[in-house]
Design a protein around this motif. Structure first.
Motif, PDB file in Angstrom:
ATOM      1  N   HIS A   1       0.453  -1.130  -0.086  1.00 32.71           N
ATOM      2  CA  HIS A   1       0.382   0.418  -0.424  1.00 32.71           C
ATOM      3  C   HIS A   1       1.146   1.216   0.002  1.00 32.71           C
ATOM      4  CE1 HIS A   1      -3.940  -1.762   1.624  1.00 32.71           C
ATOM      5  NE2 HIS A   1      -3.406  -2.837   1.101  1.00 32.71           N
ATOM      6  N   GLU A   2       0.598   2.271  -1.110  1.00 34.01           N
ATOM      7  CA  GLU A   2       1.346   4.010  -0.635  1.00 34.01           C
ATOM      8  C   GLU A   2       0.416   4.743   0.056  1.00 34.01           C
ATOM      9  OE1 GLU A   2       1.622   6.520  -1.350  1.00 34.01           O
ATOM     10  OE2 GLU A   2       3.682   7.022  -2.199  1.00 34.01           O
ATOM     11  N   ALA A   3       0.405   5.593   0.046  1.00 34.10           N
ATOM     12  CA  ALA A   3      -0.533   6.317   1.015  1.00 34.10           C
ATOM     13  C   ALA A   3      -1.456   6.638   0.644  1.00 34.10           C
ATOM     14  CB  ALA A   3       0.336   7.985   0.881  1.00 34.10           C
ATOM     15  N   ASP A   4      -1.975   6.464  -1.268  1.00 35.50           N
ATOM     16  CA  ASP A   4      -3.300   6.259  -1.340  1.00 35.50           C
ATOM     17  C   ASP A   4      -4.038   5.190  -1.019  1.00 35.50           C
ATOM     18  OD1 ASP A   4      -2.447   4.606  -2.600  1.00 35.50           O
ATOM     19  OD2 ASP A   4      -2.207   5.421  -4.772  1.00 35.50           O
ATOM     20  N   VAL A   5      -3.399   4.036  -0.118  1.00 33.36           N
ATOM     21  CA  VAL A   5      -4.090   2.866   0.090  1.00 33.36           C
ATOM     22  C   VAL A   5      -5.177   2.365  -0.631  1.00 33.36           C
ATOM     23  CG1 VAL A   5      -5.539   2.022   2.219  1.00 33.36           C
ATOM     24  CG2 VAL A   5      -4.294   4.221   2.066  1.00 33.36           C
ATOM     25  N   LEU A   6      -4.660   2.519  -1.967  1.00 28.58           N
ATOM     26  CA  LEU A   6      -6.033   2.214  -3.144  1.00 28.58           C
ATOM     27  C   LEU A   6      -4.990  -0.244  -2.820  1.00 28.58           C
ATOM     28  CD1 LEU A   6      -6.784   4.472  -5.407  1.00 28.58           C
ATOM     29  CD2 LEU A   6      -8.641   3.645  -3.679  1.00 28.58           C
ATOM     30  N   ARG A   7      -5.633  -0.744  -3.285  1.00 26.44           N
ATOM     31  CA  ARG A   7      -5.374  -2.084  -4.253  1.00 26.44           C
ATOM     32  C   ARG A   7      -5.861  -2.234  -4.937  1.00 26.44           C
ATOM     33  NH1 ARG A   7      -5.946  -5.577   1.284  1.00 26.44           N
ATOM     34  NH2 ARG A   7      -4.205  -6.700   0.437  1.00 26.44           N
ATOM     35  N   PRO A   8      -5.632  -3.335  -6.000  1.00 25.61           N
ATOM     36  CA  PRO A   8      -5.890  -3.677  -7.357  1.00 25.61           C
ATOM     37  C   PRO A   8      -7.299  -3.606  -7.398  1.00 25.61           C
ATOM     38  CG  PRO A   8      -3.849  -4.652  -6.731  1.00 25.61           C
ATOM     39  CD  PRO A   8      -4.462  -4.027  -5.547  1.00 25.61           C
ATOM     40  N   CYS A   9      -7.785  -4.405  -6.203  1.00 27.18           N
ATOM     41  CA  CYS A   9      -9.619  -5.251  -6.144  1.00 27.18           C
ATOM     42  C   CYS A   9     -10.410  -3.916  -6.129  1.00 27.18           C
ATOM     43  CB  CYS A   9      -9.849  -5.760  -5.225  1.00 27.18           C
ATOM     44  SG  CYS A   9      -9.364  -5.320  -3.473  1.00 27.18           S
ATOM     45  N   ASP A  10      -9.761  -2.536  -5.900  1.00 25.21           N
ATOM     46  CA  ASP A  10     -10.764  -1.382  -5.755  1.00 25.21           C
ATOM     47  C   ASP A  10     -11.065  -0.916  -7.329  1.00 25.21           C
ATOM     48  OD1 ASP A  10     -10.525  -1.459  -2.955  1.00 25.21           O
ATOM     49  OD2 ASP A  10      -8.833  -0.091  -2.849  1.00 25.21           O
ATOM     50  N   LEU A  11     -10.600  -1.106  -8.039  1.00 26.51           N
ATOM     51  CA  LEU A  11     -10.704  -0.885  -9.652  1.00 26.51           C
ATOM     52  C   LEU A  11     -11.898  -1.423 -10.137  1.00 26.51           C
ATOM     53  CD1 LEU A  11      -7.002  -0.977 -11.173  1.00 26.51           C
ATOM     54  CD2 LEU A  11      -9.089   0.391 -10.901  1.00 26.51           C
ATOM     55  N   ALA A  12     -12.270  -2.901  -9.334  1.00 22.75           N
ATOM     56  CA  ALA A  12     -13.562  -3.780  -9.726  1.00 22.75           C
ATOM     57  C   ALA A  12     -15.062  -3.326  -8.872  1.00 22.75           C
ATOM     58  CB  ALA A  12     -13.563  -5.194  -9.604  1.00 22.75           C
ATOM     59  N   LEU A  13     -14.605  -2.622  -7.886  1.00 21.34           N
ATOM     60  CA  LEU A  13     -15.629  -2.176  -7.082  1.00 21.34           C
ATOM     61  C   LEU A  13     -16.309  -0.919  -7.364  1.00 21.34           C
ATOM     62  CD1 LEU A  13     -14.417  -2.579  -3.985  1.00 21.34           C
ATOM     63  CD2 LEU A  13     -15.476  -4.071  -4.919  1.00 21.34           C
ATOM     64  N   LEU A  14     -15.244  -0.143  -8.693  1.00 20.30           N
ATOM     65  CA  LEU A  14     -15.463   1.229  -9.288  1.00 20.30           C
ATOM     66  C   LEU A  14     -16.492   1.360 -10.312  1.00 20.30           C
ATOM     67  CD1 LEU A  14     -12.475   3.033 -10.059  1.00 20.30           C
ATOM     68  CD2 LEU A  14     -13.914   3.797  -8.660  1.00 20.30           C
ATOM     69  N   PRO A  15     -17.555   1.766 -11.314  1.00 18.40           N
ATOM     70  CA  PRO A  15     -18.411   2.190 -11.856  1.00 18.40           C
ATOM     71  C   PRO A  15     -17.833   2.439 -13.461  1.00 18.40           C
ATOM     72  CG  PRO A  15     -18.851   3.811 -10.926  1.00 18.40           C
ATOM     73  CD  PRO A  15     -17.533   2.962  -9.635  1.00 18.40           C
ATOM     74  N   PRO A  16     -18.040   1.147 -14.135  1.00 20.37           N
ATOM     75  CA  PRO A  16     -17.500   1.453 -14.992  1.00 20.37           C
ATOM     76  C   PRO A  16     -17.085   2.687 -15.837  1.00 20.37           C
ATOM     77  CG  PRO A  16     -19.491   0.311 -15.677  1.00 20.37           C
ATOM     78  CD  PRO A  16     -19.136   0.299 -14.693  1.00 20.37           C
ATOM     79  N   GLN A  17     -17.975   4.111 -15.842  1.00 27.74           N
ATOM     80  CA  GLN A  17     -17.748   5.332 -16.045  1.00 27.74           C
ATOM     81  C   GLN A  17     -16.420   6.227 -15.290  1.00 27.74           C
ATOM     82  OE1 GLN A  17     -21.262   7.929 -15.453  1.00 27.74           O
ATOM     83  NE2 GLN A  17     -20.198   9.725 -16.425  1.00 27.74           N
ATOM     84  N   ALA A  18     -16.308   5.337 -13.695  1.00 26.75           N
ATOM     85  CA  ALA A  18     -15.442   6.103 -13.277  1.00 26.75           C
ATOM     86  C   ALA A  18     -14.172   5.641 -13.665  1.00 26.75           C
ATOM     87  CB  ALA A  18     -15.073   5.226 -11.928  1.00 26.75           C
ATOM     88  N   ARG A  19     -13.841   4.227 -14.310  1.00 31.92           N
ATOM     89  CA  ARG A  19     -12.995   3.397 -14.738  1.00 31.92           C
ATOM     90  C   ARG A  19     -12.395   4.113 -16.105  1.00 31.92           C
ATOM     91  NH1 ARG A  19     -14.787  -1.793 -12.160  1.00 31.92           N
ATOM     92  NH2 ARG A  19     -15.731  -1.712 -14.874  1.00 31.92           N
TER      93      ARG A  19
END
Length: 176
Positions: free
Chosen positions: A39-57
């Motif tokens: 984790h970096e300071a943004d605390v994001l993980r690869p699985c977080d991309l799947a949680l985003l709606p397609p428009q956000a990606r």
């Protein structure tokens, strides 16, 4: 390397050899990344991309495309967390954890950049697969000798910095 790939000498300047990233590319890239990545300071993980709606990606992909077009990252993505991992009883090895978006971009562009390097990199280039530092040094020394034999001025410095960071006193460096 992306900037090298977009030089006008390598393509006509109207169209990049790389496709524009799309939200689906980011989703597939995130699915290929290790789930327990640091984790970096943004605390994001690869699985977080799947949680985003397609428009956000798609918006994230547009941001990464804009960074490629400009050839630079936003200031908040220029920082990296540095952790000192124990290497031995008296030495540490610094590693950097890049912000998540930079890591996703690097993974998404890994394959086309690797293919481009294989096509354009000469055997004498440094930092390419299966190229030893000895081979690079010998090639550069030969070029220097050729210049001298033609009466041209030449300077060559070869430094072995394999253990450079291991021998650096980080306490003194940070205090400076």
């Amino acid at each position: 390397l992306y900037l090298l790939m977009t030089e006008e000498l390598l393509f006509d300047g109207d169209e990049s050899p790389l496709h524009r990233l799309e939200g689906q590319d980011l989703l597939l890239t995130g699915n290929r990344m290790p789930p327990r990545t640091g984790h970096e300071a943004d605390v994001l993980r690869p699985c977080d991309l799947a949680l985003l709606p397609p428009q956000a990606r798609d918006e994230l992909a547009s941001l990464l495309n804009a960074c490629e077009d400009l050839g630079c990252w936003p200031g908040m993505l220029l920082y990296a967390l540095v952790a000192l991992l124990p290497k031995s009883l008296d030495a540490e090895r610094p590693i950097s954890v890049l912000p998540f978006l930079v890591r996703v971009w690097g993974r998404a562009r890994n394959t086309p950049i690797r293919e481009w390097k294989a096509e354009y990199a000469g055997f004498w280039d440094t930092a390419i697969s299966r190229s030893s530092s000895l081979r690079v040094a010998m090639r550069r020394a030969l070029v220097a000798e050729c210049h001298v034999s033609k009466g041209l001025d030449c300077a060559l410095a070869l430094l072995d910095v394999k253990s450079f960071f291991c021998n650096m006193n980080l306490t003194k460096l940070f205090a400076a």
